[in-house]
Design an enzyme around this catalytic site. Structure first.
Site, PDB file in Angstrom:
ATOM      1  N   ARG A 120       0.833  -1.214   0.000  1.00  0.00           N
ATOM      2  CA  ARG A 120       0.000   0.000   0.000  1.00  0.00           C
ATOM      3  C   ARG A 120       0.867   1.262   0.000  1.00  0.00           C
ATOM      4  NH1 ARG A 120      -0.476   4.653   2.624  1.00  0.00           N
ATOM      5  NH2 ARG A 120      -0.120   3.611   4.621  1.00  0.00           N
ATOM      6  N   ASP A 121       1.579   1.512   1.095  1.00  0.00           N
ATOM      7  CA  ASP A 121       2.338   2.767   1.186  1.00  0.00           C
ATOM      8  C   ASP A 121       3.463   2.781   0.155  1.00  0.00           C
ATOM      9  OD1 ASP A 121       3.057   5.258   2.134  1.00  0.00           O
ATOM     10  OD2 ASP A 121       3.280   4.637   4.215  1.00  0.00           O
ATOM     11  N   HIS A 157       4.488   4.480  12.727  1.00  0.00           N
ATOM     12  CA  HIS A 157       4.650   4.372  11.265  1.00  0.00           C
ATOM     13  C   HIS A 157       5.693   5.411  10.867  1.00  0.00           C
ATOM     14  CE1 HIS A 157       2.693   4.032   7.109  1.00  0.00           C
ATOM     15  NE2 HIS A 157       3.280   5.213   7.000  1.00  0.00           N
ATOM     16  N   HIS A 177       8.642   7.079   8.393  1.00  0.00           N
ATOM     17  CA  HIS A 177       9.290   7.184   7.077  1.00  0.00           C
ATOM     18  C   HIS A 177      10.764   7.509   7.306  1.00  0.00           C
ATOM     19  CE1 HIS A 177       5.934   6.788   4.185  1.00  0.00           C
ATOM     20  NE2 HIS A 177       5.228   7.013   5.272  1.00  0.00           N
ATOM     21  N   CYS A 225       4.269   9.182   0.361  1.00  0.00           N
ATOM     22  CA  CYS A 225       2.853   9.561   0.214  1.00  0.00           C
ATOM     23  C   CYS A 225       2.763  10.545  -0.935  1.00  0.00           C
ATOM     24  CB  CYS A 225       2.332  10.185   1.504  1.00  0.00           C
ATOM     25  SG  CYS A 225       0.653  10.865   1.304  1.00  0.00           S
ATOM     26  N   ASN A 280       9.382   4.194   3.611  1.00  0.00           N
ATOM     27  CA  ASN A 280       9.170   3.892   5.032  1.00  0.00           C
ATOM     28  C   ASN A 280      10.432   3.286   5.629  1.00  0.00           C
ATOM     29  OD1 ASN A 280       6.493   3.669   3.555  1.00  0.00           O
ATOM     30  ND2 ASN A 280       5.786   3.571   5.657  1.00  0.00           N
TER      31      ASN A 280
HETATM   32  P1  HMG Z   1     -13.271  13.730  -3.170  1.00  0.00           P
HETATM   33  O1  HMG Z   1     -12.858  14.015  -4.567  1.00  0.00           O
HETATM   34  O2  HMG Z   1     -13.527  14.868  -2.240  1.00  0.00           O
HETATM   35  O3  HMG Z   1     -14.517  12.694  -3.128  1.00  0.00           O
HETATM   36  O4  HMG Z   1     -12.147  12.791  -2.545  1.00  0.00           O
HETATM   37  P2  HMG Z   1     -16.015  12.828  -3.425  1.00  0.00           P
HETATM   38  O5  HMG Z   1     -16.728  12.154  -2.294  1.00  0.00           O
HETATM   39  O6  HMG Z   1     -16.388  14.241  -3.789  1.00  0.00           O
HETATM   40  O7  HMG Z   1     -16.174  11.904  -4.745  1.00  0.00           O
HETATM   41  C1  HMG Z   1     -15.584  12.272  -5.978  1.00  0.00           C
HETATM   42  C2  HMG Z   1     -15.540  11.051  -6.882  1.00  0.00           C
HETATM   43  O8  HMG Z   1     -14.689  10.060  -6.305  1.00  0.00           O
HETATM   44  C3  HMG Z   1     -16.876  10.392  -7.083  1.00  0.00           C
HETATM   45  O9  HMG Z   1     -16.871   9.810  -8.385  1.00  0.00           O
HETATM   46  C4  HMG Z   1     -16.876   9.281  -6.081  1.00  0.00           C
HETATM   47  O10 HMG Z   1     -17.727   8.209  -6.436  1.00  0.00           O
HETATM   48  C5  HMG Z   1     -15.430   8.839  -6.107  1.00  0.00           C
HETATM   49  P3  HMG Z   1     -17.529  10.555  -9.665  1.00  0.00           P
HETATM   50  O11 HMG Z   1     -18.963  10.794  -9.256  1.00  0.00           O
HETATM   51  O12 HMG Z   1     -16.751  11.830  -9.849  1.00  0.00           O
HETATM   52  O13 HMG Z   1     -17.325   9.548 -10.767  1.00  0.00           O
HETATM   53  N1  HMG Z   1     -15.001   8.234  -4.844  1.00  0.00           N
HETATM   54  C6  HMG Z   1     -14.518   6.992  -4.735  1.00  0.00           C
HETATM   55  N2  HMG Z   1     -14.266   6.024  -5.647  1.00  0.00           N
HETATM   56  C7  HMG Z   1     -13.785   4.858  -5.179  1.00  0.00           C
HETATM   57  N3  HMG Z   1     -13.504   4.623  -3.872  1.00  0.00           N
HETATM   58  C8  HMG Z   1     -13.730   5.564  -2.949  1.00  0.00           C
HETATM   59  C9  HMG Z   1     -14.248   6.800  -3.369  1.00  0.00           C
HETATM   60  N4  HMG Z   1     -14.591   7.928  -2.717  1.00  0.00           N
HETATM   61  C10 HMG Z   1     -15.054   8.788  -3.632  1.00  0.00           C
HETATM   62  N5  HMG Z   1     -13.447   5.322  -1.666  1.00  0.00           N
HETATM   63  C11 HMG Z   1     -11.363  11.087  -1.052  1.00  0.00           C
HETATM   64  C12 HMG Z   1     -12.206  12.353  -1.191  1.00  0.00           C
HETATM   65  C13 HMG Z   1     -11.175  10.838   0.428  1.00  0.00           C
HETATM   66  C14 HMG Z   1     -12.118   9.948  -1.698  1.00  0.00           C
HETATM   67  C15 HMG Z   1     -10.004  11.317  -1.756  1.00  0.00           C
HETATM   68  O14 HMG Z   1      -9.437  12.481  -1.252  1.00  0.00           O
HETATM   69  C16 HMG Z   1      -9.059  10.176  -1.588  1.00  0.00           C
HETATM   70  O15 HMG Z   1      -9.301   9.076  -2.077  1.00  0.00           O
HETATM   71  N6  HMG Z   1      -7.942  10.418  -0.892  1.00  0.00           N
HETATM   72  C17 HMG Z   1      -6.963   9.388  -0.615  1.00  0.00           C
HETATM   73  C18 HMG Z   1      -5.564   9.897  -0.777  1.00  0.00           C
HETATM   74  C19 HMG Z   1      -4.593   8.830  -0.393  1.00  0.00           C
HETATM   75  O16 HMG Z   1      -4.849   7.647  -0.589  1.00  0.00           O
HETATM   76  N7  HMG Z   1      -3.433   9.230   0.153  1.00  0.00           N
HETATM   77  C20 HMG Z   1      -2.412   8.325   0.543  1.00  0.00           C
HETATM   78  C21 HMG Z   1      -2.772   7.490   1.727  1.00  0.00           C
HETATM   79  S1  HMG Z   1      -2.520   8.326   3.273  1.00  0.00           S
HETATM   80  C22 HMG Z   1      -0.823   8.107   3.588  1.00  0.00           C
HETATM   81  O17 HMG Z   1      -0.100   7.665   2.742  1.00  0.00           O
HETATM   82  C23 HMG Z   1      -0.306   8.403   4.959  1.00  0.00           C
HETATM   83  C24 HMG Z   1      -0.058   7.142   5.778  1.00  0.00           C
HETATM   84  O18 HMG Z   1       0.878   6.279   5.146  1.00  0.00           O
HETATM   85  C25 HMG Z   1       0.465   7.495   7.165  1.00  0.00           C
HETATM   86  C26 HMG Z   1       1.655   8.466   7.135  1.00  0.00           C
HETATM   87  O19 HMG Z   1       2.688   8.145   6.508  1.00  0.00           O
HETATM   88  O20 HMG Z   1       1.496   9.518   7.745  1.00  0.00           O
HETATM   89  C27 HMG Z   1      -1.363   6.334   5.987  1.00  0.00           C
HETATM   90 MG    MG Z   2       3.033   6.477   5.219  1.00  0.00          MG
END
Ligand code: HMG
Ligand code: MG
Length: 312
Positions: free
Chosen positions: A15-16, A207, A209, A240, A249
């Site tokens: 994932r990450d 967690h 990095h 990220c 990480n």
């Molecule tokens: P948004 O654009 O505000 O969502 O995103 P929305 O609710 O307005 O929906 C827009 C469109 O996205 C719609 O489709 C939804 O159906 C679709 P359309 O009508 O335009 O065709 N949609 C989805 N499709 C599939 N699965 C879903 C989903 N949700 C909406 N779940 C949202 C808001 C939260 C979805 C977006 O911002 C997002 O997906 N963000 C994720 C970003 C991400 O994955 N970042 C990396 C992970 S975090 C990280 O790495 C940190 C970590 O490792 C810890 C650390 O290191 O600190 C965990």
């Molecule tokens: Mg991370």
């Protein structure tokens, strides 16, 4: 002889690690990667993300990976879930556990999820209720637990506040994300001091990095404080996409090597981990930054027995 202290490792490479790669790895290669990790003895594997594929196209095939990987009873297979839409997908894919994610920084929260911290928590409430009905444990990440790529240093009091709210809405596990890899051991002291009376170190996951090469030093400090659960990525994959400049990480092999040499038990077979890292390095067509993998994991023939000559 007292029992050896057990350190629980969640491998977050699929994932990450893969969310941040320019190369989109095929489903077949992802499945082989997860299967190799399952054989390595990690407690948990964060397999993918049920986030919007518009935001993270690299993991748009989460359903396929869950559908084709070989599950082992001893491994917990989890995935990131940002909202109810993601939860529906995660339930259909039969995840064992979900990982929600918010932040201690408002700016990061908006950049990463298009929502304030408060909005993310409101989104989580129905998701946690669905997890409860399905008897799924809930991990909740707090990104930027030490620093934010946009706001700089983060007051540990803000981490405490978000952790308290997550516990209130029913999170089972708080995972503290050092998102950009700036921490040194004294930051880890401050982070846990800030949680005093709310969460014991042993109740958290850390967690880290490794952008600046300090993740292992922070992990050791955390172990000394009582932390027993860590996330890591084999070979040090990761980053990220919404945290500019964040590198991989903490490398799983580096953590396992340290634990092995210092008498902590992880249950992880270093040699088997090297095989997983070699697989993903070949799929990505690039070298991986993990130090122990670089020293001992790249050569064929080193993956017999316990891997590193010095690791065990
Ligand atoms: P948004 O654009 O505000 O969502 O995103 P929305 O609710 O307005 O929906 C827009 C469109 O996205 C719609 O489709 C939804 O159906 C679709 P359309 O009508 O335009 O065709 N949609 C989805 N499709 C599939 N699965 C879903 C989903 N949700 C909406 N779940 C949202 C808001 C939260 C979805 C977006 O911002 C997002 O997906 N963000 C994720 C970003 C991400 O994955 N970042 C990396 C992970 S975090 C990280 O790495 C940190 C970590 O490792 C810890 C650390 O290191 O600190 C965990
Ligand atoms: Mg991370």
């Amino acid at each position: 002889m007292p029992a050896r202290k057990h350190i629980r490792i969640t491998e977050v490479g699929p994932r990450d690690g893969l969310q941040n790669e320019a190369v989109v790895v095929s489903v077949q290669e992802k499945v082989a990667f997860v299967d190799l990790l399952s054989q390595a003895g990690v407690a948990e594997i964060e397999v993918s993300s049920f986030v919007s594929p518009q935001w993270v196209p690299q993991l748009g095939d989460a359903e396929d990976v869950f559908g084709r990987m070989s599950r082992r009873d001893s491994v917990v297979y989890s995935a990131l879930v940002p909202n109810e839409e993601g939860m529906q997908r995660a339930l259909a894919a039969h995840v064992d556990k979900i990982a929600l994610f918010t932040a201690a920084s408002e700016t990061f929260s908006r950049k990463n999820t298009n929502a304030t911290i408060g909005e993310t928590l409101r989104r989580f409430t129905p998701v946690i209720a669905q997890a409860r009905s399905a008897s799924l444990p809930v991990r909740a990440y707090i990104s930027c637990a030490v620093a934010c790529p946009y706001e700089g240093a983060i007051d540990p009091g803000r981490v405490r506040e978000v952790a308290a709210r997550l516990l209130d809405i029913g999170a089972d596990e708080i995972d503290l994300g050092e998102t950009i890899g700036v921490a040194v051991p004294s930051d880890i002291d401050r982070l846990y001091e800030g949680l005093t009376g709310l969460l014991e170190p042993a109740q958290t996951t850390l967690h880290l990095h490794d952008t600046r090469g300090t993740a292992l030093a922070c992990a050791l400090r955390a172990i000394q404080l009582g932390v027993v659960s860590f996330d890591a990525t084999c070979g040090g994959l990761g980053g990220c996409p919404y945290a500019p400049g964040a590198a991989g990480n903490l490398a799983t092999e580096d953590l396992v090597y340290l634990c092995n040499r210092m008498g902590y038990e992880t249950g992880v077979d270093l040699g088997a981990l090297f095989a997983a890292s070699r697989h993903v390095a070949a799929a990505l067509g690039r070298a991986l930054p993990g130090r122990v993998f670089g020293a001992d994991g790249n050569e064929r023939g080193n993956d017999k027995g316990n891997g590193s000559r010095f690791g065990r």
